[in-house]
Structures are given as C-alpha cells and as structure tokens.
Design an enzyme around this catalytic site. Structure first.
Site, PDB file in Angstrom:
ATOM      1  N   THR A   1       6.886 -50.467  95.509  1.00 45.55           N
ATOM      2  CA  THR A   1       6.194 -51.543  94.785  1.00 45.55           C
ATOM      3  C   THR A   1       4.702 -51.290  94.832  1.00 45.55           C
ATOM      4  O   THR A   1       4.228 -50.446  95.598  1.00 45.55           O
ATOM      5  CB  THR A   1       6.414 -52.907  95.458  1.00 45.55           C
ATOM      6  OG1 THR A   1       5.728 -52.922  96.722  1.00 45.55           O
ATOM      7  CG2 THR A   1       7.885 -53.184  95.643  1.00 45.55           C
ATOM      8  N   ASP A   2       3.954 -52.056  94.075  1.00 44.68           N
ATOM      9  CA  ASP A   2       2.519 -52.085  94.318  1.00 44.68           C
ATOM     10  C   ASP A   2       2.269 -53.062  95.471  1.00 44.68           C
ATOM     11  O   ASP A   2       3.175 -53.749  95.949  1.00 44.68           O
ATOM     12  CB  ASP A   2       1.736 -52.453  93.048  1.00 44.68           C
ATOM     13  CG  ASP A   2       0.300 -51.932  93.126  1.00 44.68           C
ATOM     14  OD1 ASP A   2      -0.142 -51.546  94.234  1.00 44.68           O
ATOM     15  OD2 ASP A   2      -0.394 -51.906  92.095  1.00 44.68           O
ATOM     16  N   TYR A   3       1.048 -53.109  95.879  1.00 40.00           N
ATOM     17  CA  TYR A   3       0.605 -53.824  97.073  1.00 40.00           C
ATOM     18  C   TYR A   3       0.985 -55.313  97.021  1.00 40.00           C
ATOM     19  O   TYR A   3       0.421 -56.059  96.228  1.00 40.00           O
ATOM     20  CB  TYR A   3      -0.904 -53.679  97.126  1.00 40.00           C
ATOM     21  CG  TYR A   3      -1.570 -53.827  98.459  1.00 40.00           C
ATOM     22  CD1 TYR A   3      -2.172 -52.733  99.080  1.00 40.00           C
ATOM     23  CD2 TYR A   3      -1.660 -55.057  99.084  1.00 40.00           C
ATOM     24  CE1 TYR A   3      -2.821 -52.869 100.282  1.00 40.00           C
ATOM     25  CE2 TYR A   3      -2.311 -55.193 100.287  1.00 40.00           C
ATOM     26  CZ  TYR A   3      -2.893 -54.100 100.890  1.00 40.00           C
ATOM     27  OH  TYR A   3      -3.549 -54.245 102.087  1.00 40.00           O
ATOM     28  N   THR A   4       1.929 -55.708  97.819  1.00 35.90           N
ATOM     29  CA  THR A   4       2.448 -57.090  97.883  1.00 35.90           C
ATOM     30  C   THR A   4       2.960 -57.618  96.541  1.00 35.90           C
ATOM     31  O   THR A   4       2.954 -58.827  96.295  1.00 35.90           O
ATOM     32  CB  THR A   4       1.406 -58.111  98.449  1.00 35.90           C
ATOM     33  OG1 THR A   4       0.248 -58.122  97.605  1.00 35.90           O
ATOM     34  CG2 THR A   4       0.999 -57.799  99.857  1.00 35.90           C
TER      35      THR A   4
END
Ligand code: BGC
Length: 741
Positions: free
Chosen positions: A284-287
């Site tokens: 995923t991307d950050y959070t």
C-alpha cells in the site's frame, strides 16, 4: 553468520527433510512453499507489515517500536533505514532473534538518486533519452544497494496533466506513450538484468492507479475517470513497468469511481493479477489502508484491513492495520488463511529472488558503501543526464550560448547560488553541500578570466524587494546576465500542490527589473512542474528550463550556457499561459465546435487563448532543423500490416545538434472519438551543421489501435493523419487509410 546458519538449519530441519532433498529443491516456488509450511499465522502476518525506521519521515505517523517489532517477527520489511551498518544490525535482529530468521527487505524512496542526485524525474523525462534515463536509475541502484537497500519505491509512473499537482515532478509527464517507455527504462535501470546481483534494486511501480488525475490538482483528492481514460491514459505505463519485469506495485491514495485504490479489486485483482498476470507483491501507500476510514469506505481500521487484503493487498505500509487486525479477521472467517498464504508466498518469493535467504547480509557491505557511491563516473553521468534534461525555450537573437571570454557576467537570482534546491524533492540521501550550484558551476568553467558579479536579488518567496537595487547594478555593469529563478525544492513533490503556478514571491518583478536594464538576459528556470510565465516568455530574450538538475546541476547548466553542450531536451508536458487553462495537454479532442476565432459559438474563452505557452514536445537547439519530404510506403494498408514512414531531416544551422523527431497520429473517425494527436514514435538524431538524413519509422499495427466502443483494443478501418516534426504542433503531414480486409 554462524547463528544465522543455525536459523537456516532450524528452518529446514523443521521440515524434516534431509539436506540432500533441500539441495535438490531447485525452484524458488518450492523453496517458498518449504518456508510457508513452517510458518504460524502470526509469522505469516508479520511478513505483511512494512514499517518505517525513525531515520526519515515521509508521512504522518511514526511507529517508534519498529526494532521491537522486528525482534518479535512482526515485520516483513523496513523502509527509511539505510547505510550498510545500520541495516546489517536490523537484519541481524530479524535473522538471529526471530524463530524462523526470515530476512527483511529494506526499502527507500530512491526516486532520482541515492547520494548522487540526478534531475527530478520530470526533468529526466525531458531528455527523451531512454538510455540516459536507464543509466540514471542504474546509478541510483548501485549506490542504494551499497548502502544496504534492496527495494526502491520507484518509478512513479503516474501520468499527470495538471501542473498544479506537485507530484507531476515525480513522473514522466502527460503522455502515455512516452510514459510507457520511460517506465520501462527506469525499471530496467533499477533492476538490471539480474535481480540477485548485489547492485540491483527491486523496483515498485506506483501509484496504482490514476493518482495523477486528482481533481483540481490537489494532492490526495478524488479521482473520477472513465474506464476508457483509465486504460488509455493511466494504465499503460504500469503495464510497461510490468512487462519490464517490475517486482512490486504500490497502491495509490486516491479513490477510483468511488472505491479507494487500496481496496480496489478491479485494479488489484482483475487487471493486475488476472489480466496482466503479475506475480510479485503489492504494497500500500503510506497508511492508505487506514485512510479508507476518512474516505468513507470503511467504518474502522479492521474493516479497512479486511477490504484491502481481500482486494489483493499483500503488504501494509506503516498503517499497522494488518498487524493489529488480520489475526482476528482470519479467526472470524472474514479473511481466509489461503489469502494470507498467497500474499506471504508472493513476498517470500521476492526475498528468495533477491538472494536474501542465501545471505541476508549480502547488501550490507561497507567496502562497497565507501567505494561505490559518488564515484567520478557516477558524477559524470549525473552531469550528462542533467545537460540532456535542459530544454531551451527561447533564444532570441542567439543570446545563447554565452561567450566564455566576455568581460563581466552578472549571475543573479534566488536560485543562482542554491545547492539545496538543485536536489529537488525526494532526494534520497542526497546532501545539499555536495551539490554544485549554478554560480559555482559557472565559476569553475570560466576560471579567473571573466569577472563575475553575484547578487541574489530576492528570496524564492516573500515580498522583500530590497535586493533588487544591487541586482540591477550588477546587471548594468555586466556584458550579460544569467538570472536563475523558479520554485523552491519543497514546492513540488508530495503534498506540494500549488494553485498559482507562476514564479513565487517577487521573482517576476525581479525579472522585469533585470530585463529593463536592456542587457542580454538568460533566464534559467529551476522548477518541478510547468510554470505559467507569460511575461517572461514574451520579454526575456533567452529562457533555459533546467528543472531541479541534481548534484551536478551547476556544471551541467554551465555546459549548456557556454555552448559546451548543445541543448536537446523537449518538454514532456505542456506549459500553460495561465492556470485557468488547466487541464491543458496536447492530446485534446476536437469537440463539436472546434475553436474558430471568427465564430463566437466555438470552444474558447473570452479572455484567454486556447493555445499553451509551450506545447508538449517543444524545445529548441543552438542549431536549427528543417523537415521535408514526409512519405509513407503505402497510403492504404490493412489491419495487421506495418507502415514505414520517412522524413528528411536537415540541420540548417551552424552547429552540430541533436533533434528528437516525433511522430503523431490522428484517427479521424472512430467508434469513440480520438484525440487530435497522439504520440506514437520518436527518434533522436544527431546531425552536423549542413548535414541531412532520412529518418524512418516502422509503425506496427498496434500503433493504430485503441479501445473501441465495446472496449476492445483494435484498429478501426478509416482515415488517419500522420504528423512528423520537432514538437506536438508538427506541420508535416501524410494521410493513410486503413482498409477492410
Ligand atoms: C508516498 C509514496 C512513498 C511513501 C514512502 C508516501 O507518502 O506517497 O510515494 O513511496 O510515502 O515514503
């Protein structure tokens, strides 16, 4: 190492297989299965977590206990930790202190260099030089792997047509065809031919998908586009990255047609896995899993984790949603254990392919770190790609190149002596004090012979004009002026959208004041996006676009200014005259009422023109090129046949130069309407003064295909126009007809 051997023995011992059998386990998949067979659910879930170290902050939250998590076997990969020694220590924790001793992958945003910083990606794209772009990625990989890294969160292959969006700087611009080629070049550069080699990084195609279509150019904003636009415009560079062998994909922050990309099974399952057959892993991307709660797609993190993993996400970056919730989700039957095994299998396979199971420390080599970073060769290559990335936008009265033997040169502007800004955003571990500013680059080149007067004139931002006077005086004393203006390095990249994309602060007024001195002024632009600079375009005699040119930016720009390098860059993105024209891009549709200045009821504005300041593909040279005799080998062709198009290119100026010959097509009538022009091929040709050459293109049947009304990718019979020239306004045209069988 001894301890590590013990771990491996345990690993295989638990399998109760004689060592001989293990030695015979040849395929990576068998080795993956042998590890999976040993793993508890907790251990599997551990592999699916990616946490940042505390070395760098690239997002909103920090997890402080990442070391404890590693020791507890709850982490599969770490990012933002680098250097051979530090990563060796983290690796030791994973390998020696956990039951199975599964090595970590170390990731980092090595976007345009690790220590030796090359131009920002949009700048490199302006070179249209695939070999140079690949080489830039290769240097980044050599250096990053010498510092203990295995994985880069690059290339960013998002197509962007809104220059307000700060992340336009990280990609290859507005065009899917150029984007595809550059995506592939970058993947090849990072990954090399052999991913198990210690100087190659696994790459990550990001952000999947359509992040560049954020509404109004505001970062993280909603994306709502048709399936056709998705497939024609945004997906091709991802597919090209995949075809080039990319090992990982990163999901994007945005939603797409109401479903966040991070839980978008259409993207992650149907397209990526089923249609394209991707067999690496998806991070995923950050959070971005947690962010599905504010998106309004999940009620809480637990639901978000379920949605993401079931849609096909394999690794959670920094969100700890898998860490906190996957086990309960499996226990409740909301996520199957098979799905977990599939995700972990994909992650482990990459670890095997990297050679980490053979030697988890193989990338932590302090010798390489000392000797393979910022070498002379790497710096020279960085300077070369920086020169190739410059785009000559204007050169009235041949102000450029400047003479090396003038008496006095004024070097002015807030960016003239900046080292920091040259590195741009996402500068890896690049250090500003290692970068050579434009002022220093000019001094290095000219030596003592020329008197150089430096005046900053103004800051990048703010209202202070108190430096104008000194700058004007310097200009008046000089034979010529180099005036470096633009954006600060922090003004593009993530979370750096701008509503107004002119020069910030009082810089335009500074340019006006200096141009008013009547001296030959060369405006050197440094920026991470297209700028709307109509006054400068109209009034400054010469303009050189240099983007953020990297560690060797100063010497590279000096090479161009003083004629040691003849600029050959071409814009990979349209420059608007005014923000109100956005989105503006070359591949527009004709509309039912194409613009006619004499007819009110046509597609135009009352107050601004339709045309851009500088079109896509545009860029001048110190020499001139003429196109003639555009021909095609058959004016009627059948589906499945290729066409050969040729044109005569002549260097009509006085210097050797390189031209990027561009070929565009227009499909006149389709079952869905087609753009006025689409880039389909280009070729870089170097010619001496007075020399000419026939340049030919072989157009494959694919060239004429598009997604028809039924979303089938095919070419429809009918008329096409083929344009060839030095930018997207190319004038030379031939017509061809695709006839029914
Ligand atoms: C960015 C990604 C980046 C990640 C890790 C995110 O905020 O969107 O492009 O790779 O942070 O630093």
């Amino acid at each position: 190492m001894k301890k590590h051997m013990n771990r491996m023995a345990i690993l295989y011992g638990l399998l109760a297989l004689p060592m001989v059998a293990i030695a015979q386990q040849k395929t990576v998949d068998q080795r993956v299965d042998s590890v999976l067979a040993l793993m508890t659910l907790d251990e599997m879930i551990g592999q699916m977590n990616l946490f940042t170290s505390d070395w760098a902050v690239t997002g909103p939250t920090l997890r402080e206990n990442y070391k404890a998590d590693i020791q507890a076997g709850k982490v599969g990969a770490i990012f933002n930790a680098h250097t051979a020694e530090y990563n060796r220590e983290l690796q030791r924790m994973a390998v020696e202190e956990t039951r199975l001793g599964i090595p970590l992958i170390f990731g980092y945003d090595v976007i345009h260099g690790y220590k030796t910083i090359t131009p920002v990606p949009l700048g490199e794209a302006a070179s249209w030089d695939l070999e140079a772009i690949e080489r830039a990625a290769r240097i980044a990989a050599e250096e990053a792997t010498a510092a203990g890294l295995h994985w880069t969160f690059a290339p960013m292959v998002d197509i962007a047509r809104d220059p307000r969006w700060g992340r336009i700087m990280e990609g290859a611009g507005e065009d899917p065809y150029l984007g595809e080629l550059i995506a592939a070049a970058r993947v090849k550069g990072f990954q090399g031919d052999d991913i198990a080699a210690v100087n190659t990084l696994i790459a990550c195609a990001k952000h999947f998908a359509a992040y560049g279509a954020a509404q109004a150019g505001r970062d993280y904003h909603t994306v709502d586009i048709s399936e056709r636009t998705l497939r024609e415009l945004y997906l091709p560079p991802f597919k090209a990255a995949l075809d080039a062998g990319v090992y990982t994909f990163m999901t994007s922050f945005n939603e797409l047609d109401g479903v966040p990309a991070t839980a978008n099974a259409h993207l992650l399952r149907e397209i990526l896995r089923e249609e394209w057959g991707f067999d690496g892993f998806v991070v995923t991307d950050y959070t971005s899993i947690n962010e599905m709660v504010p998106h309004g797609y999940a009620a809480d993190d637990q639901q978000a984790a379920m949605q993401a993993v079931n849609a096909g996400v394999d690794m959670d970056m920094q969100g700890a949603t898998f860490y906190d919730h996957l086990k309960a989700l499996v226990a409740d039957g909301n996520v199957s254990e098979d799905r977990i095994r599939e995700a972990v299998g994909d992650i482990l396979r990459v670890k095997f392919q990297l050679g980490l199971f053979d030697d988890p420390y193989r990338y932590s080599n302090t010798d390489r770190e000392q000797n393979n970073i910022m070498t002379e060769r790497q710096l020279a290559d960085a300077q070369d790609i920086a020169r190739k990335s410059t785009v000559l936008l204007k050169n009235e009265g041949q102000v450029l190149p400047l003479a090396k033997d003038m008496g006095t040169l004024a070097v002015i502007g807030p960016l003239a002596d900046s080292q920091d800004d040259l590195l741009g955003a996402w500068r890896g571990a690049g250090e500003a004090d290692q970068a050579v500013s434009l002022l220093s680059g000019i001094k290095e080149k000219l030596g003592e012979g020329v008197r150089i007067l430096y005046a900053k004139g103004a800051e990048i931002e703010g209202e202070d004009r108190s430096g104008f006077k000194a700058a004007e005086l310097a200009a008046m004393e000089a034979d010529a002026v180099v005036l470096a203006v633009g954006e600060g390095s922090w003004m593009s990249g993530e979370a750096a959208s701008r509503g107004m994309i002119g020069l910030p602060g009082v810089q335009t007024d500074l340019v006006k004041a200096i141009v008013a001195t009547g001296k030959p002024v060369v405006v050197v632009l440094m920026n991470g996006r297209p700028l709307a600079i109509p006054w400068i375009a109209e009034n400054a005699p010469a303009i050189l676009e240099t983007w953020f040119a990297g560690t060797r930016g100063g010497p590279a720009i000096a090479d161009v200014l003083f004629g040691d390098y003849n600029p050959s860059g071409k814009l990979p993105v349209t420059f608007p005259r005014h923000e109100a024209q956005i989105p503006i891009f070359y591949a527009a549709k004709n509309t039912g009422r194409p613009m006619d200045p004499n007819n009110k009821y046509t597609s135009k504005y009352l107050d601004i023109p339709n045309t851009p300041l500088y079109p896509f593909g545009y860029g001048l040279s110190y020499t001139t090129f003429a196109y003639s005799n555009l021909k095609v080998d058959q004016s009627e062709f059948r589906a499945g046949e290729s066409l050969t198009v040729s044109v005569q290119l002549a260097n009509t100026g006085k210097r050797t130069g390189k031209e990027t010959v561009q070929l565009y097509i227009r499909d006149l009538v389709g079952s869905t309407t087609r753009p006025l022009r689409e880039l389909k091929a280009f070729r870089q040709v170097a010619l001496d003064a007075g020399e000419s050459q026939t340049v030919s293109f072989e157009l494959e049947p694919e060239t004429f295909k598009f997604f028809d009304a039924k979303m089938e990718f095919r070419a429809e019979p009918g008329d096409f126009e083929i344009y060839v020239g030095g930018d997207s306004n190319a004038k030379e045209m031939v017509k061809v007809k695709l006839v029914e069988r």
